[in-house]
Design a protein around this motif. Structure first.
Motif, PDB file in Angstrom:
ATOM      1  N   UNK A  56      41.760 -11.033 -36.232  1.00  0.00           N
ATOM      2  CA  UNK A  56      41.819 -10.276 -37.475  1.00  0.00           C
ATOM      3  C   UNK A  56      40.867  -9.089 -37.394  1.00  0.00           C
ATOM      4  N   UNK A  57      41.247  -7.996 -38.059  1.00  0.00           N
ATOM      5  CA  UNK A  57      40.434  -6.778 -38.019  1.00  0.00           C
ATOM      6  C   UNK A  57      39.414  -6.731 -39.151  1.00  0.00           C
ATOM      7  N   UNK A  58      39.771  -7.305 -40.303  1.00  0.00           N
ATOM      8  CA  UNK A  58      38.935  -7.150 -41.494  1.00  0.00           C
ATOM      9  C   UNK A  58      37.895  -8.243 -41.653  1.00  0.00           C
ATOM     10  N   UNK A  59      37.952  -9.275 -40.829  1.00  0.00           N
ATOM     11  CA  UNK A  59      36.981 -10.360 -40.910  1.00  0.00           C
ATOM     12  C   UNK A  59      36.685 -10.848 -39.499  1.00  0.00           C
ATOM     13  N   UNK A  60      35.401 -11.065 -39.216  1.00  0.00           N
ATOM     14  CA  UNK A  60      35.002 -11.694 -37.955  1.00  0.00           C
ATOM     15  C   UNK A  60      34.802 -13.177 -38.198  1.00  0.00           C
ATOM     16  N   UNK A  61      35.137 -13.981 -37.200  1.00  0.00           N
ATOM     17  CA  UNK A  61      35.114 -15.435 -37.354  1.00  0.00           C
ATOM     18  C   UNK A  61      34.169 -16.038 -36.323  1.00  0.00           C
ATOM     19  N   UNK A  62      33.360 -16.989 -36.778  1.00  0.00           N
ATOM     20  CA  UNK A  62      32.476 -17.715 -35.870  1.00  0.00           C
ATOM     21  C   UNK A  62      32.528 -19.197 -36.222  1.00  0.00           C
ATOM     22  N   UNK A  63      32.477 -20.040 -35.192  1.00  0.00           N
ATOM     23  CA  UNK A  63      32.563 -21.486 -35.375  1.00  0.00           C
ATOM     24  C   UNK A  63      31.506 -22.155 -34.515  1.00  0.00           C
ATOM     25  N   UNK A  64      30.842 -23.177 -35.075  1.00  0.00           N
ATOM     26  CA  UNK A  64      29.890 -23.963 -34.294  1.00  0.00           C
ATOM     27  C   UNK A  64      30.126 -25.441 -34.539  1.00  0.00           C
ATOM     28  N   UNK A  65      30.094 -26.206 -33.460  1.00  0.00           N
ATOM     29  CA  UNK A  65      30.206 -27.656 -33.551  1.00  0.00           C
ATOM     30  C   UNK A  65      28.849 -28.342 -33.454  1.00  0.00           C
ATOM     31  N   UNK A  66      27.767 -27.582 -33.424  1.00  0.00           N
ATOM     32  CA  UNK A  66      26.426 -28.154 -33.276  1.00  0.00           C
ATOM     33  C   UNK A  66      26.080 -29.027 -34.484  1.00  0.00           C
ATOM     34  N   UNK A 107      25.405 -16.778 -35.428  1.00  0.00           N
ATOM     35  CA  UNK A 107      24.853 -15.423 -35.357  1.00  0.00           C
ATOM     36  C   UNK A 107      25.208 -14.735 -34.051  1.00  0.00           C
ATOM     37  N   UNK A 108      25.298 -15.504 -32.970  1.00  0.00           N
ATOM     38  CA  UNK A 108      25.606 -14.925 -31.667  1.00  0.00           C
ATOM     39  C   UNK A 108      27.051 -14.447 -31.569  1.00  0.00           C
ATOM     40  N   UNK A 109      27.908 -14.914 -32.471  1.00  0.00           N
ATOM     41  CA  UNK A 109      29.329 -14.569 -32.402  1.00  0.00           C
ATOM     42  C   UNK A 109      29.727 -13.444 -33.354  1.00  0.00           C
ATOM     43  N   UNK A 110      28.798 -12.990 -34.185  1.00  0.00           N
ATOM     44  CA  UNK A 110      29.125 -12.019 -35.228  1.00  0.00           C
ATOM     45  C   UNK A 110      28.280 -10.757 -35.059  1.00  0.00           C
TER      46      UNK A 110
END
Length: 389
Positions: free
Chosen positions: A12-22, A33-36
């Motif tokens: 997607x262009x209008x939103x950045x997405x980050x996911x963590x399983x920690x 934070x490292x993904x955005x």
């Protein structure tokens, strides 16, 4: 399977997405934070699983997302770029280029002061006028155990007038212990969060479920409305009468029975789901929406859930383009039914294809009405200059 499935589509262009399983809140936020690219984010929405401690998560925010405006809530599951997922922290960074935001926290939300909610919402809308060429919408996230969503939504709709409102009730997995919204760097119980967005993106609201009415009727003959508790249906103990109509023993009532056999309320020719949360000690039934003496209920029967998901998510803009992304609020009971029927992989593929991002809720808010067992969403479309080739 879906008609088309492109797992390699551009993000997607209008939103950045980050996911963590920690499992550690600090580590999870560091991975987020490292993904955005935070410098491009107007604000970040955190959708928090029941497995992460909200207090520890809030304490880690200043060092992991410094200077970032962060909102969010606790959930009963996440909808990530992979589809349905549990026990992951999902972050959506709404890009500054496309979104502006203003916020209000209503605390306490129980009991609701209708006049105060209307006045504060009206004042926020006046202080946050739309820029020419842009449109406004509102998102609301409510303590999912507050039992106040119905009244709150009516008050917000009156205060915001022509601004459409969508949202979901914060959740706590399947525990029903504590639900929280995130505002001002802290998680709040007995609270509701209102976000007023301005965007240059075209958008379209979605709202659908997969149930149709049967000929089995129930009248609420004894209730405790403030607790959303029904003690009697048709003059009989509520759990026993519901079980009789469904065709199971009271001992067999469970979340999956409630999910597959909801009760419906008719309003202006349409049926809305009044979902049952659980059996109350003494044979009553606790609901997830407003309930009252004399209310006529109809037992619902499910249609094919994947087919309705396909139809409901098949939206395009005026040019025929698919959404850049869909912000989705999907009832936890829908997910339970999908899992029970072994359809999780197929449902996740459809959510993935349609770029759905969001969470599983204890209730949904759609255009001024609090509903249950419904998919509610907002499809955002790219501006003409940002079309993918």
């Amino acid at each position: 399977m879906p008609a088309c499935q492109n797992l390699n589509q551009a993000p997607a262009e209008a939103v950045q997405v980050a996911v963590s399983q920690a499992a550690d809140p600090l580590v999870a936020l560091q991975e987020i934070a490292a993904q955005i690219a935070l410098v491009n984010a107007g604000f970040v929405m955190l959708l928090v699983p029941a497995t992460l401690d909200p207090v520890a998560l809030a304490a880690a925010l200043p060092q992991t997302l410094p200077g970032t405006v962060v909102f969010g809530c606790t959930t009963a599951g996440q909808i990530t770029p992979q589809g349905y997922q549990d026990n992951v922290l999902l972050a959506l960074a709404f890009q500054r280029r496309h979104f502006r935001v203003a916020s209000l926290l209503f605390k306490p939300v129980a009991p609701v002061s209708i006049a105060a909610v209307m006045a504060r919402a009206e004042r926020l809308a006046a202080q946050f006028p739309a820029t020419p060429g842009r449109r406004r919408l509102a998102l609301v996230f409510t303590d999912g155990l507050s039992k106040q969503e119905d009244i709150l939504m009516a008050a917000l709709e009156a205060g915001l007038r022509d601004i459409p409102v969508f949202g979901g009730s914060a959740a706590d997995g399947l525990s029903f212990d504590d639900t929280f919204v995130l505002h001002g760097g802290a998680f709040h119980g007995n609270a509701a969060l209102l976000l007023l967005l301005e965007t240059d993106l075209a958008f379209r609201g979605l709202g659908f479920h997969h149930f149709e009415p049967t000929d089995k009727r129930m009248v609420v003959t004894r209730a405790v409305p403030e607790d959303r508790l029904v003690l009697e249906l048709n003059g009989a103990p509520a759990a026993a009468e519901y079980a009789r109509l469904v065709g199971v023993a009271v001992a067999d009532l469970s979340p999956i029975i409630f999910a597959e056999n909801p009760v419906l309320v008719r309003n202006r020719g349409s049926y809305h789901v009044r979902a049952i949360q659980q059996i109350h000690p003494g044979g009553g039934l606790t609901f997830l929406s407003a309930i009252d003496d004399g209310l006529l209920l109809t037992l619902g029967r499910g249609k094919e859930i994947l087919r309705t998901l396909d139809a409901g998510l098949a939206v395009t803009d005026a040019t025929g383009a698919a959404p850049d992304f869909i912000l989705g609020f999907d009832c936890f009971l829908r997910k339970l039914e999908i899992e029970h029927k072994g359809l999780s992989a197929e449902a996740s593929a459809r959510l993935r294809d349609r770029r759905v991002l969001g969470f599983n809720t204890y209730g949904e808010q759609h255009l001024g009405v609090h509903v249950n067992q419904t998919f509610v969403g907002v499809a955002f479309f790219r501006p003409d200059g940002d079309r993918l080739p």
